[in-house]
Scaffold this motif. Structure first.
Motif, PDB file in Angstrom:
ATOM      1  N   ALA A   1     -55.170  16.019 -88.348  1.00  0.00           N
ATOM      2  CA  ALA A   1     -54.086  15.451 -89.149  1.00  0.00           C
ATOM      3  C   ALA A   1     -53.736  14.083 -88.595  1.00  0.00           C
ATOM      4  N   SER A   2     -53.265  13.213 -89.473  1.00  0.00           N
ATOM      5  CA  SER A   2     -52.907  11.864 -89.049  1.00  0.00           C
ATOM      6  C   SER A   2     -51.405  11.617 -89.072  1.00  0.00           C
ATOM      7  N   SER A   3     -50.636  12.605 -89.550  1.00  0.00           N
ATOM      8  CA  SER A   3     -49.196  12.417 -89.683  1.00  0.00           C
ATOM      9  C   SER A   3     -48.470  13.750 -89.569  1.00  0.00           C
ATOM     10  N   ARG A   4     -47.172  13.677 -89.454  1.00  0.00           N
ATOM     11  CA  ARG A   4     -46.334  14.878 -89.376  1.00  0.00           C
ATOM     12  C   ARG A   4     -46.482  15.715 -90.637  1.00  0.00           C
ATOM     13  N   GLY A   5     -46.381  15.073 -91.783  1.00  0.00           N
ATOM     14  CA  GLY A   5     -46.460  15.798 -93.041  1.00  0.00           C
ATOM     15  C   GLY A   5     -47.798  16.484 -93.234  1.00  0.00           C
ATOM     16  N   GLU A   6     -48.877  15.770 -92.891  1.00  0.00           N
ATOM     17  CA  GLU A   6     -50.210  16.354 -93.040  1.00  0.00           C
ATOM     18  C   GLU A   6     -50.387  17.536 -92.093  1.00  0.00           C
ATOM     19  N   CYS A   7     -49.869  17.410 -90.888  1.00  0.00           N
ATOM     20  CA  CYS A   7     -49.974  18.501 -89.915  1.00  0.00           C
ATOM     21  C   CYS A   7     -49.232  19.739 -90.405  1.00  0.00           C
ATOM     22  N   LEU A   8     -48.002  19.574 -90.865  1.00  0.00           N
ATOM     23  CA  LEU A   8     -47.212  20.721 -91.316  1.00  0.00           C
ATOM     24  C   LEU A   8     -47.850  21.399 -92.523  1.00  0.00           C
ATOM     25  N   ALA A   9     -48.451  20.600 -93.409  1.00  0.00           N
ATOM     26  CA  ALA A   9     -49.126  21.175 -94.573  1.00  0.00           C
ATOM     27  C   ALA A   9     -50.332  21.998 -94.139  1.00  0.00           C
ATOM     28  N   LEU A  10     -51.094  21.485 -93.181  1.00  0.00           N
ATOM     29  CA  LEU A  10     -52.260  22.201 -92.676  1.00  0.00           C
ATOM     30  C   LEU A  10     -51.844  23.487 -91.970  1.00  0.00           C
ATOM     31  N   MET A  11     -50.710  23.439 -91.293  1.00  0.00           N
ATOM     32  CA  MET A  11     -50.248  24.611 -90.550  1.00  0.00           C
ATOM     33  C   MET A  11     -49.878  25.768 -91.475  1.00  0.00           C
ATOM     34  N   GLU A  12     -49.632  25.476 -92.733  1.00  0.00           N
ATOM     35  CA  GLU A  12     -49.346  26.539 -93.684  1.00  0.00           C
ATOM     36  C   GLU A  12     -50.612  27.292 -94.082  1.00  0.00           C
ATOM     37  N   ARG A  13     -51.779  26.644 -93.859  1.00  0.00           N
ATOM     38  CA  ARG A  13     -53.042  27.263 -94.259  1.00  0.00           C
ATOM     39  C   ARG A  13     -53.843  27.807 -93.085  1.00  0.00           C
ATOM     40  N   THR A  14     -53.652  27.231 -91.924  1.00  0.00           N
ATOM     41  CA  THR A  14     -54.393  27.678 -90.746  1.00  0.00           C
ATOM     42  C   THR A  14     -53.548  27.447 -89.503  1.00  0.00           C
ATOM     43  N   THR A  15     -53.552  28.390 -88.601  1.00  0.00           N
ATOM     44  CA  THR A  15     -52.738  28.286 -87.390  1.00  0.00           C
ATOM     45  C   THR A  15     -53.643  28.159 -86.174  1.00  0.00           C
ATOM     46  N   PRO A  16     -53.606  27.022 -85.497  1.00  0.00           N
ATOM     47  CA  PRO A  16     -54.441  26.841 -84.310  1.00  0.00           C
ATOM     48  C   PRO A  16     -53.829  27.535 -83.096  1.00  0.00           C
ATOM     49  N   ASP A  17     -54.608  27.644 -82.050  1.00  0.00           N
ATOM     50  CA  ASP A  17     -54.075  28.141 -80.786  1.00  0.00           C
ATOM     51  C   ASP A  17     -53.354  27.025 -80.043  1.00  0.00           C
ATOM     52  N   VAL A  18     -53.911  25.807 -80.161  1.00  0.00           N
ATOM     53  CA  VAL A  18     -53.356  24.645 -79.459  1.00  0.00           C
ATOM     54  C   VAL A  18     -53.254  23.474 -80.412  1.00  0.00           C
ATOM     55  N   LEU A  19     -52.109  22.806 -80.402  1.00  0.00           N
ATOM     56  CA  LEU A  19     -51.909  21.566 -81.146  1.00  0.00           C
ATOM     57  C   LEU A  19     -52.001  20.419 -80.150  1.00  0.00           C
ATOM     58  N   LEU A  20     -53.027  19.578 -80.284  1.00  0.00           N
ATOM     59  CA  LEU A  20     -53.213  18.426 -79.403  1.00  0.00           C
ATOM     60  C   LEU A  20     -52.583  17.235 -80.097  1.00  0.00           C
ATOM     61  N   LEU A  21     -51.448  16.780 -79.590  1.00  0.00           N
ATOM     62  CA  LEU A  21     -50.562  15.885 -80.334  1.00  0.00           C
ATOM     63  C   LEU A  21     -50.321  14.550 -79.641  1.00  0.00           C
ATOM     64  N   ASP A  22     -50.530  13.468 -80.388  1.00  0.00           N
ATOM     65  CA  ASP A  22     -50.115  12.141 -79.944  1.00  0.00           C
ATOM     66  C   ASP A  22     -48.686  11.929 -80.438  1.00  0.00           C
ATOM     67  N   LEU A  23     -47.768  11.603 -79.547  1.00  0.00           N
ATOM     68  CA  LEU A  23     -46.359  11.469 -79.936  1.00  0.00           C
ATOM     69  C   LEU A  23     -46.080  10.225 -80.771  1.00  0.00           C
TER      70      LEU A  23
END
Length: 217
Positions: free
Chosen positions: A39-61
């Motif tokens: 994901a490249s943004s907060r919104g894209e990440c949250l949308a993806l999280m509704e379809r698949t749940t990772p074990d680890v989120l590797l996040l650039d703040l």
């Protein structure tokens, strides 16, 4: 590292496609890791999280928006909505207060982008097991960032728990703590559990932050 079980599923969140591509290439050399989403943004990440749940989120703040807090806001939302996901911050920024705020938002670890590949892979494996993971500079920045002690009585920690606490602050796993103190991993885990309970926190990263604030370290 060689996987002996299901690979750790990773979601990458970084606003630079070339960085995501590079991370995917590096991480998937480890048989114990699989990148399942980007994901490249907060919104894209949250949308993806509704379809698949990772074990680890590797996040650039620091994501490319008008808000300097988008990464922190995303960490907080993921921690609240998906508590089973371990958040590991991977960023170029090593601001003392930013490290503290990331931990408060729910991050289990914080490493800078110039960390070597082996250290990053270890950090991913650590947070996936529920451990905290800070490189040396991030841990030092977190300690420096604490300025005001909590005005309350110190919890009663045994001498052994204080020893374990010191090793927690260095980011050691239960197994590593056990080796340093010549006790079994189960015993080390027991002491860590007592420390979390007495400090009133739920993670190792929060324990280090709280202990530093209370001048236990």
């Amino acid at each position: 590292m060689t996987a002996t079980h299901t690979p750790i599923r990773i979601m990458l969140v970084d606003d630079h496609a070339i960085v995501r591509q590079g991370l995917r290439s590096i991480l998937e050399r480890d048989a114990g890791i699989k990148v399942i989403a980007e994901a490249s943004s907060r919104g894209e990440c949250l949308a993806l999280m509704e379809r698949t749940t990772p074990d680890v989120l590797l996040l650039d703040l620091k994501l490319s928006t008008s808000s300097d807090t988008e990464g922190l806001d995303l960490a907080r939302e993921v921690a609240e909505r998906h508590p089973s996901v371990a958040i590991l911050v991977l960023t170029t920024f090593l601001d003392e207060q930013l490290v503290l705020r990331a931990v408060q938002a729910g991050a289990k670890g914080y490493v800078v982008k110039d960390v070597d590949t082996d250290a990053l892979v270890r950090a991913i494996h650590d947070v996936s097991r529920g451990e905290s993971a800070f490189d040396a500079r991030s841990a030092a920045a977190m300690v420096r960032g604490v300025r005001t002690p909590v005005p309350e009585a110190k919890p009663v920690l045994s001498p052994r728990e204080l020893q374990v606490l010191a090793h927690l602050a260095r980011g050691l796993s239960n197994k590593e703590i056990g080796k340093r103190l010549y006790v079994g991993e189960t015993t080390a885990k027991f002491h860590v559990g007592n420390i979390l309970r007495k400090l009133g926190v739920s993670s190792r990263a929060e324990a280090v932050y709280e202990a530093t604030q209370r001048k236990l370290l």
